[in-house]
Design a protein around this motif. Structure first.
Motif, mmCIF file in Angstrom:
data_model
loop_
_atom_site.group_PDB
_atom_site.id
_atom_site.type_symbol
_atom_site.label_atom_id
_atom_site.label_comp_id
_atom_site.label_asym_id
_atom_site.label_seq_id
_atom_site.Cartn_x
_atom_site.Cartn_y
_atom_site.Cartn_z
ATOM 1 N N PHE A 437 0.833 -1.211 0.000
ATOM 2 C CA PHE A 437 0.000 0.000 0.000
ATOM 3 C C PHE A 437 0.873 1.271 0.000
ATOM 4 N N ALA A 438 2.137 1.126 0.432
ATOM 5 C CA ALA A 438 3.018 2.299 0.510
ATOM 6 C C ALA A 438 3.993 2.370 -0.669
ATOM 7 N N SER A 439 3.787 1.517 -1.704
ATOM 8 C CA SER A 439 4.731 1.550 -2.825
ATOM 9 C C SER A 439 4.580 2.873 -3.578
ATOM 10 N N ARG A 440 5.668 3.301 -4.178
ATOM 11 C CA ARG A 440 5.684 4.648 -4.768
ATOM 12 C C ARG A 440 6.349 4.586 -6.149
ATOM 13 N N PRO A 441 5.545 4.789 -7.238
ATOM 14 C CA PRO A 441 6.176 4.805 -8.560
ATOM 15 C C PRO A 441 6.925 6.113 -8.776
ATOM 16 N N GLY A 442 8.019 6.060 -9.530
ATOM 17 C CA GLY A 442 8.790 7.273 -9.815
ATOM 18 C C GLY A 442 8.179 8.040 -10.974
ATOM 19 N N GLU A 443 8.449 9.336 -11.014
ATOM 20 C CA GLU A 443 7.989 10.164 -12.144
ATOM 21 C C GLU A 443 8.713 9.710 -13.413
ATOM 22 N N PRO A 444 8.118 9.936 -14.590
ATOM 23 C CA PRO A 444 8.826 9.586 -15.829
ATOM 24 C C PRO A 444 10.222 10.211 -15.849
ATOM 25 N N GLY A 445 11.203 9.408 -16.187
ATOM 26 C CA GLY A 445 12.596 9.884 -16.276
ATOM 27 C C GLY A 445 13.361 9.768 -14.977
ATOM 28 N N SER A 446 12.661 9.571 -13.841
ATOM 29 C CA SER A 446 13.371 9.644 -12.563
ATOM 30 C C SER A 446 14.244 8.416 -12.287
ATOM 31 N N SER A 447 14.096 7.359 -13.084
ATOM 32 C CA SER A 447 15.019 6.223 -12.938
ATOM 33 C C SER A 447 16.390 6.589 -13.501
ATOM 34 N N PHE A 448 16.437 7.587 -14.369
ATOM 35 C CA PHE A 448 17.656 7.962 -15.097
ATOM 36 C C PHE A 448 18.132 6.821 -15.992
ATOM 37 N N HIS A 449 17.270 5.820 -16.187
ATOM 38 C CA HIS A 449 17.537 4.757 -17.161
ATOM 39 C C HIS A 449 16.673 5.104 -18.365
#
Ligand SMILES: Cc1cc2nc3c(=O)[nH]c(=O)nc-3n(C[C@H](O)[C@H](O)[C@H](O)COP(=O)(O)OP(=O)(O)OC[C@H]3O[C@@H](n4cnc5c(N)ncnc54)[C@H](O)[C@@H]3O)c2cc1C
Ligand code: SF4
Length: 511
Positions: A437-449
């Motif tokens: 329930f606390a998982s958090r997806p990153g914004e587009p590009g925020s993986s830097f991959h």
């Protein structure tokens, strides 16, 4: 005529190394941002004493600037030198996690140092095969240190054998997780899961001081500046500061226009400016041919969990490092035809700090509770292949910045849900209860991959490059950073970018 390499990050130093080996003359340009003398002094003072002698005050001062970073900004050594703030690059940075660098050494001054080669099947649709990259993974390992050990991940990534290498010692928490995963090996294999020690670009001699996310006082985490120091020893190498604004290919040379209006002529140009600056350069140089470029991204998500075993020894007491500790690879066609890659992080000081900042203010006096929880927190960062991830479309705004728009991918949610629920099962086997329930997806590009805006192809059409990174219509301009990758596998990006840049530098025509 001299070859010009634009950029001194990992892809720039790699292509330059290959060119110099062939006896070519290389001039390297970069944005020239470096740590200021005050920060260098602070770093030197920390490195001068053993971690056991650091006082709480020393550590507090060392860590405070990183805790105070604005959202989206990654700071090391208390400085923003390695990452351009979003508004410098984008007209609307909101909702985009990717940033450019104008630093000597680029983003490698602050990266996470996780390195894996590609799995062959994940690049089956590329115009080059893993056999063409494998010798270059080996070649770049001569200047990029790789720590890791031969374990169950070796069969998944045979392109870079780990024999003879040694791994950083993992934290006691990671040791427990690895033991439990080993005991459940057969069950995990049935779930398409393999795990092993993280592969990290860290020089030997780690002091296990735990400051990896604040800046290594001894500079042991690889940065391309270390390779630059070696390049200076070549008689054929020169380096200077200068931002390139555009290029024009004319017959037997390429003319580069610098920010101050100076024009440089090069026989061949290797563009290693990082995907955002490369897009800006291409759009400014060829506004008609490439009015819009699409960046492919690797969507990521943070999945927190709490371990169920008793906290002993305390994870916040040295020795430990705070880089990724364990890699978990999920190979299950029901989830994705590509590998899903995860990195497991054990205790670091951001856990308690973030919990207290986020929730502590609402519950006065609750800091001890958050500190206790932080000591049990284990976080998995899950990455997807670009086929399941959003894209970022870029065009050139009239003021020279980039105008981004996110193109969502209808598959992202479903694939990430399946991938993170598989990770939750893996964590459960490892003795941790996932807090889905606390998982958090990153914004587009925020993986830097991120990359693939001018993908290499055997028969390039406009908007694509040939297998030497040359955008269609250009003979003397090679893109060697992640912009020329055909897709972005979930596994870490930079090792493949460096290997590919080395491959292009080894094969680029002589004239
Ligand atoms: C917080 C963070 C963590 C990361 N962790 C990992 C990880 O664990 N594993 C992984 O594989 N990857 C990771 N990455 C990504 C990794 O840092 C990049 O893939 C890598 O640095 C890209 O190298 P590059 O040489 O292509 O570009 P960059 O590192 O961006 O370097 C760009 C270079 O070009 C120069 N430059 C830019 N514009 C111009 C211009 N107009 N003219 C002249 N010079 C210019 C800059 O000065 C710089 O020298 C991470 C990134 C971040 C930010
Ligand atoms: S733990 Fe991290 S910061 Fe400390 S010496 Fe090792 S790599 Fe450097």
């Amino acid at each position: 005529m001299t070859d010009v390499v634009i950029g001194s990050g990992p892809s720039g130093v790699s292509v330059a190394t290959a060119l110099l080996r062939r006896g070519r003359q290389v001039l390297m340009l970069d944005g020239g941002r470096t740590l200021g003398p005050e920060t260098q002094d602070r770093k030197g003072r920390m490195a001068a004493s053993d971690p056991s002698e650091w006082s709480a005050e020393d550590l507090g001062d060392w860590q405070a600037p990183q805790f105070d970073s604005p959202p989206g900004q990654v700071r090391r050594y208390g400085s923003d030198f390695a990452m351009e703030p979003g508004q410098e690059t984008f007209v609307r940075p909101q909702g985009i996690g990717l940033r450019a660098s104008h630093a000597t050494g680029g983003l490698s001054n602050l990266w996470g140092a996780a390195v894996l080669p590609n799995r062959a099947a994940d690049m089956a649709d590329w115009p080059i095969g893993i056999d063409e990259l494998a010798p270059h993974y080996q070649a770049v390992a001569e200047f990029l240190p790789v720590s890791g050990r031969t374990d169950d991940l070796q069969d998944v990534f045979p392109a870079f054998p780990m024999q003879g290498l040694s791994a950083l010692s993992h934290s006691p928490q990671a040791g427990r997780i690895l033991d439990r995963l080993n005991r459940s090996k057969a069950d995990l294999a049935d779930m398409g899961v393999r795990s092993g020690a993280s592969r990290l670009a860290v020089n030997p001699g780690c002091r296990y001081c735990g400051q990896c996310l604040h800046g290594c006082p001894w500079g042991l985490i690889y940065s391309a500046t270390q390779s630059l120091d070696n390049l200076f020893r070549h008689a054929g190498f020169q380096h200077r500061t200068g931002l390139v604004r555009r290029f024009e290919e004319a017959g037997s040379h390429v003319a580069l226009t610098l920010a101050d209006g100076e024009i440089l002529r090069a026989g061949r140009v290797f563009v290693a400016t990082g995907v955002l600056e490369t897009a800006r350069l291409l759009l400014a140089s060829h506004p008609d041919q490439s009015r819009k470029l699409r960046l492919q991204d690797s969507q990521h998500l943070f999945l927190p969990s709490l371990h169920r075993w008793r906290v002993s020894p305390r994870p916040d007491q040295r020795p430990y490092h705070t880089l990724p500790q364990i890699f978990v690879e999920v190979d299950d066609p029901q989830i994705s035809p590509y590998l899903v890659h995860s990195q497991i992080y054990t205790w670091n000081e951001f856990y308690a700090h973030d919990l207290i900042t986020r929730y502590g203010a609402k519950l006065p006096g609750s800091a001890p509770l958050w500190n206790m929880l932080a000591r049990r927190l284990i976080v998995a960062q899950v990455f997807l292949h670009s086929a399941h991830s959003p894209q970022i479309e870029l065009s050139l705004a009239p003021d020279g910045r980039l105008s981004p728009s996110v193109l969502p991918n209808s598959a992202t949610h479903g694939v990430m849900k399946a991938a993170s629920s598989r990770l939750a099962q893996v964590l459960n086997k490892a003795g941790c209860t996932a807090l889905t329930f606390a998982s958090r997806p990153g914004e587009p590009g925020s993986s830097f991959h991120t990359g693939g805006s001018v993908p290499m192809s055997r028969n390039p059409v406009p908007g694509q490059a040939d297998t030497l990174g040359r955008p269609r219509g250009l003979e003397r301009v090679h893109i060697v950073d992640a912009s020329c990758l055909p897709s972005i596998p979930a596994t870490t990006i930079t090792f493949t970018v460096i290997a590919n840049a080395h491959r292009i530098g080894s094969l680029a025509p002589e004239d």
